[in-house]
Design an enzyme around this catalytic site. Structure first.
Site, PDB file in Angstrom:
ATOM      1  N   LYS A  58      56.796  17.551  35.801  1.00  0.00           N
ATOM      2  CA  LYS A  58      58.030  17.993  36.014  1.00  0.00           C
ATOM      3  C   LYS A  58      59.280  17.349  35.933  1.00  0.00           C
ATOM      4  CE  LYS A  58      55.303  20.684  35.929  1.00  0.00           C
ATOM      5  NZ  LYS A  58      53.945  20.811  35.995  1.00  0.00           N
ATOM      6  N   GLY A 122      34.439   5.324  47.158  1.00  0.00           N
ATOM      7  CA  GLY A 122      33.623   5.961  48.017  1.00  0.00           C
ATOM      8  C   GLY A 122      32.538   6.623  47.415  1.00  0.00           C
ATOM      9  N   LEU A 194      51.112  23.417  27.086  1.00  0.00           N
ATOM     10  CA  LEU A 194      52.424  23.892  26.556  1.00  0.00           C
ATOM     11  C   LEU A 194      53.711  23.281  27.267  1.00  0.00           C
ATOM     12  CD1 LEU A 194      51.486  27.759  26.821  1.00  0.00           C
ATOM     13  CD2 LEU A 194      51.866  26.273  24.812  1.00  0.00           C
ATOM     14  N   GLU A 195      53.313  22.743  28.778  1.00  0.00           N
ATOM     15  CA  GLU A 195      54.358  22.091  29.273  1.00  0.00           C
ATOM     16  C   GLU A 195      54.704  20.929  28.485  1.00  0.00           C
ATOM     17  OE1 GLU A 195      53.564  23.705  33.729  1.00  0.00           O
ATOM     18  OE2 GLU A 195      53.337  21.345  33.516  1.00  0.00           O
ATOM     19  N   VAL A 245      39.735  22.226  15.975  1.00  0.00           N
ATOM     20  CA  VAL A 245      39.861  21.011  15.358  1.00  0.00           C
ATOM     21  C   VAL A 245      38.484  20.504  15.080  1.00  0.00           C
ATOM     22  CG1 VAL A 245      40.569  18.553  16.054  1.00  0.00           C
ATOM     23  CG2 VAL A 245      42.006  20.686  16.375  1.00  0.00           C
ATOM     24  N   HIS A 451      73.047  39.358  46.847  1.00  0.00           N
ATOM     25  CA  HIS A 451      73.654  39.688  45.594  1.00  0.00           C
ATOM     26  C   HIS A 451      74.591  38.386  45.247  1.00  0.00           C
ATOM     27  CE1 HIS A 451      75.230  41.475  42.183  1.00  0.00           C
ATOM     28  NE2 HIS A 451      76.450  41.499  42.560  1.00  0.00           N
TER      29      HIS A 451
HETATM   30  C1  LIG Z   1      49.760  16.852  33.155  1.00  0.00           C
HETATM   31  C2  LIG Z   1      49.292  17.796  34.584  1.00  0.00           C
HETATM   32  C3  LIG Z   1      50.159  18.591  35.122  1.00  0.00           C
HETATM   33  C4  LIG Z   1      49.664  19.155  36.280  1.00  0.00           C
HETATM   34  N1  LIG Z   1      50.596  20.376  36.775  1.00  0.00           N
HETATM   35  C5  LIG Z   1      50.416  20.963  37.894  1.00  0.00           C
HETATM   36  C6  LIG Z   1      51.384  22.036  38.457  1.00  0.00           C
HETATM   37  O1  LIG Z   1      52.473  21.981  38.211  1.00  0.00           O
HETATM   38  N2  LIG Z   1      50.967  22.353  39.608  1.00  0.00           N
HETATM   39  C7  LIG Z   1      49.567  22.248  40.331  1.00  0.00           C
HETATM   40  O2  LIG Z   1      49.550  22.949  40.994  1.00  0.00           O
HETATM   41  N3  LIG Z   1      48.984  21.699  39.518  1.00  0.00           N
HETATM   42  C8  LIG Z   1      49.071  20.938  38.619  1.00  0.00           C
HETATM   43  N4  LIG Z   1      48.237  19.911  37.770  1.00  0.00           N
HETATM   44  C9  LIG Z   1      46.852  20.000  38.468  1.00  0.00           C
HETATM   45  C10 LIG Z   1      46.770  19.113  39.831  1.00  0.00           C
HETATM   46  O3  LIG Z   1      47.439  17.600  39.418  1.00  0.00           O
HETATM   47  C11 LIG Z   1      45.548  19.067  40.391  1.00  0.00           C
HETATM   48  O4  LIG Z   1      44.945  20.340  40.489  1.00  0.00           O
HETATM   49  C12 LIG Z   1      45.468  18.323  41.715  1.00  0.00           C
HETATM   50  O5  LIG Z   1      45.806  17.215  41.471  1.00  0.00           O
HETATM   51  C13 LIG Z   1      43.917  18.388  42.385  1.00  0.00           C
HETATM   52  O6  LIG Z   1      43.822  17.684  43.340  1.00  0.00           O
HETATM   53  P1  LIG Z   1      42.619  17.019  43.854  1.00  0.00           P
HETATM   54  O7  LIG Z   1      42.900  16.345  45.385  1.00  0.00           O
HETATM   55  O8  LIG Z   1      41.406  17.920  43.904  1.00  0.00           O
HETATM   56  O9  LIG Z   1      42.304  16.064  42.978  1.00  0.00           O
HETATM   57  P2  LIG Z   1      43.115  14.703  42.253  1.00  0.00           P
HETATM   58  O10 LIG Z   1      44.531  14.899  42.376  1.00  0.00           O
HETATM   59  O11 LIG Z   1      42.342  14.711  41.094  1.00  0.00           O
HETATM   60  O12 LIG Z   1      42.837  13.541  43.418  1.00  0.00           O
HETATM   61  C14 LIG Z   1      41.644  13.040  43.478  1.00  0.00           C
HETATM   62  C15 LIG Z   1      41.722  11.576  43.779  1.00  0.00           C
HETATM   63  O13 LIG Z   1      40.334  11.001  44.305  1.00  0.00           O
HETATM   64  C16 LIG Z   1      40.051   9.603  43.685  1.00  0.00           C
HETATM   65  N5  LIG Z   1      38.572   9.532  43.683  1.00  0.00           N
HETATM   66  C17 LIG Z   1      38.103  10.165  42.801  1.00  0.00           C
HETATM   67  N6  LIG Z   1      36.566   9.453  43.073  1.00  0.00           N
HETATM   68  C18 LIG Z   1      36.735   8.547  44.005  1.00  0.00           C
HETATM   69  C19 LIG Z   1      35.740   8.069  44.734  1.00  0.00           C
HETATM   70  N7  LIG Z   1      34.522   7.802  44.345  1.00  0.00           N
HETATM   71  N8  LIG Z   1      36.170   6.947  45.595  1.00  0.00           N
HETATM   72  C20 LIG Z   1      37.733   6.849  45.854  1.00  0.00           C
HETATM   73  N9  LIG Z   1      38.517   7.711  45.355  1.00  0.00           N
HETATM   74  C21 LIG Z   1      38.225   8.555  44.418  1.00  0.00           C
HETATM   75  C22 LIG Z   1      41.075   9.638  42.595  1.00  0.00           C
HETATM   76  O14 LIG Z   1      41.449   8.212  42.095  1.00  0.00           O
HETATM   77  C23 LIG Z   1      42.265  10.524  42.741  1.00  0.00           C
HETATM   78  O15 LIG Z   1      43.344   9.816  43.393  1.00  0.00           O
HETATM   79  C24 LIG Z   1      48.442  19.192  36.582  1.00  0.00           C
HETATM   80  C25 LIG Z   1      47.626  18.408  36.186  1.00  0.00           C
HETATM   81  C26 LIG Z   1      47.918  17.593  35.249  1.00  0.00           C
HETATM   82  C27 LIG Z   1      47.005  16.604  34.645  1.00  0.00           C
END
Ligand SMILES: Cc1cc2nc3c(=O)[nH]c(=O)nc-3n(C[C@H](O)[C@H](O)[C@H](O)COP(=O)(O)OP(=O)(O)OC[C@H]3O[C@@H](n4cnc5c(N)ncnc54)[C@H](O)[C@@H]3O)c2cc1C
Length: 477
Positions: A58, A122, A194-195, A245, A451
């Site tokens: 963003k 972990g 797209l973003e 692709v 408005h």
């Molecule tokens: C380019 C991009 C743009 C996005 N834009 C949006 C958006 O605009 N809005 C939206 O809602 N979502 C968006 N998303 C999706 C969003 O980022 C994810 O849905 C969200 O981060 C998921 O959260 P999470 O906590 O499940 O996992 P993550 O954010 O993936 O976090 C998981 C964490 O766990 C850690 N981890 C993994 N395994 C271990 C382990 N064994 N031990 C210790 N640490 C570990 C990782 O290092 C990571 O920090 C976007 C994603 C991308 C790639």
């Protein structure tokens, strides 16, 4: 002696860190484990969302949109700027600074709430024990009553386009280009594709999006997807549907992409190629063989409606489990699980998770699409209001798109709100609030909206459901 916690969270993304803060707020002794290291080589909290996802994308979208406005739209307001130039390293450094501020903010919140942070990898062992392996390889085992697995997701890789983070990049690499590519290929016309396409197209890149499916944005309301295709194409994105692709060749800092479409085999050459074909759950070395936690057939950790896994006291949330891969879905699951561990009867409404594509105009949706409702045999009434008829949108010179409200034909209950247009993310949230409270289209139509505001388009679309919009000619109902 090993330390004992009420809750241990593995992963500090928007699912994990929110779950940890909520659990601590509810009086539970909580720890969170995170292994990710940011650009400065230090542990960075916030997961994909803050480090390489929602926020950095963003930041670049906003910078590139400002450039686009200065370049293309200021003159209509009577503003002349002379030559407008983009310094890409400054744009990227601004994005990095925002990431640093936010990840530092999460670390401060974790500390302020009394959550113990363990830096390292972990792993869930049998008997609700958790092993932490630090960067230097040293390990310790922690005891806990409850575990929340929040390990998130990572980009899917495809054999025909191996990522080298130089010429062929994934979404992470695409956030760090140091100059504007002349020609950019993007594999995948999903949200991320797209973003990122929009960012670079606004800065002057010739962008071609290769999408294997024949249909554009199949999960989005068809009327909205059609409008989005029209607008994005007009903005210069070349979107090739049904383009599969088959291979890539990198030579002299360029990549030739081979693909097949309805007409046969083709090839295009780009300066950069972004692979944005989806994300997959991260479960590598997360679960000991005897942990008892099971996966579903697609490799996601199996959970029920309350995010409980197959092992009592072990939960999983966010991108590593079924459902939309969205930060706000992950966070709300984190809150629900923390509440349930604390003994509350929390639940989540999975039917009302808004989803947004932050192109310009934004595309935002909540509830069901017209095509899904028709397929279910639900009779609906639909109201549409174009931003071209909105005084506020005209004042802002931002009139593309519309608001669409779908209501049950029998009960008038709002079943879907779909927006393509300025501030669609904010407008759709108003629809989500109305739907959460079981609003009818008539209820929304009877409310007083400020408005001039873009949200008047939501008001008018709700009125249009029964043919009573004021500021457009209503279709006969
Ligand atoms: C380019 C991009 C743009 C996005 N834009 C949006 C958006 O605009 N809005 C939206 O809602 N979502 C968006 N998303 C999706 C969003 O980022 C994810 O849905 C969200 O981060 C998921 O959260 P999470 O906590 O499940 O996992 P993550 O954010 O993936 O976090 C998981 C964490 O766990 C850690 N981890 C993994 N395994 C271990 C382990 N064994 N031990 C210790 N640490 C570990 C990782 O290092 C990571 O920090 C976007 C994603 C991308 C790639």
């Amino acid at each position: 002696m090993s330390q004992k916690f009420d809750v241990i969270v593995i992963g500090a993304g928007p699912g994990g860190y929110v779950a940890a803060i909520k659990a601590a707020q509810l009086g539970l002794k909580t720890a969170v484990i995170e292994k990710y290291k940011g650009k400065e080589g230090k542990t960075a909290l916030g997961g994909t969302c803050l480090n390489v996802g929602c926020i950095p994308s963003k930041a670049l979208l906003d910078s590139s949109y400002k450039f686009h406005e200065a370049h293309e739209s200021f003159k209509i307001h009577g503003i002349s700027t002379g030559e407008v130039a983009m310094d890409v390293p400054t744009m990227v450094a601004r994005k990095d600074q925002i990431v640093k501020n936010l990840t530092g903010g999460v670390a401060a919140l974790i500390k302020a709430n009394g959550v113990t942070l363990f830096e390292g990898h972990g792993k869930l062992l049998a008997g609700k024990k958790v092993e932490v392996t630090a960067a230097d390889g040293s390990t310790q085992v922690l005891d806990t009553e409850n575990v929340i697995l929040a390990s998130g997701s990572k980009p899917v890789e495809i054999p025909p386009a191996p990522v080298d983070q130089d010429v062929i990049v994934d979404s992470t690499g695409a956030l760090d280009f140091q100059s504007v590519p002349g020609k950019l290929g993007v594999i995948g016309a999903g949200v991320i594709g797209l973003e990122l396409s929009s960012v670079w197209a606004r800065l002057g890149t010739e962008v071609t999006v290769l999408e294997a499916m024949d249909k554009f944005l199949p999960a989005v309301d068809e009327q909205v997807a059609k409008e989005a295709h029209k607008i994005l194409t007009k903005q210069g994105l070349k979107i090739l549907l049904g383009a599969r692709v088959t291979g890539t060749e990198v030579k002299d800092k360029q990549v030739t992409v081979k693909f097949t479409d309805a007409e046969g085999e083709k090839a295009l050459t780009f300066d950069k190629l972004i692979v944005a074909v989806g994300r997959r759950p991260v479960t590598t070395d997360l679960l000991a063989a005897d942990s008892g936690v099971t996966m579903d057939e697609r490799g996601f950790i199996y959970v029920d409606d309350y995010c409980a896994t197959s092992v009592p006291g072990v939960y999983a949330i966010g991108d590593v489990v079924r459902g939309a891969m969205l930060a706000h879905k992950a966070s709300e699951e984190g809150v629900m699980v923390a509440e349930r561990i604390a003994g509350h009867k929390a639940q989540m409404n999975y039917d009302l998770i808004p989803a947004v594509i932050y192109t310009h105009p934004e595309i935002a949706t909540v509830g069901k699409t017209e095509q899904a409702l028709k397929a279910e045999g639900v009779a609906v009434n639909v109201g549409v209001f174009p931003f071209a008829a909105s005084g506020r949108a005209m004042a802002a010179n931002d009139t593309a798109g519309f608001v669409k409200v779908i209501a049950d034909a029998k009960t008038d209950r709002v079943l879907g709100v779909h927006v393509i247009g300025p501030s669609a993310a904010e407008l759709v949230q108003q629809g989500a609030i109305a739907m959460e409270f079981g609003s009818s289209a008539e209820d929304l139509g009877m409310m007083v909206f400020s408005h001039p505001a873009l949200s008047e388009a939501l008001h008018e679309a709700a009125l249009a459901v029964s043919g009573h919009a004021i500021h457009i000619a209503n279709r006969k109902k």
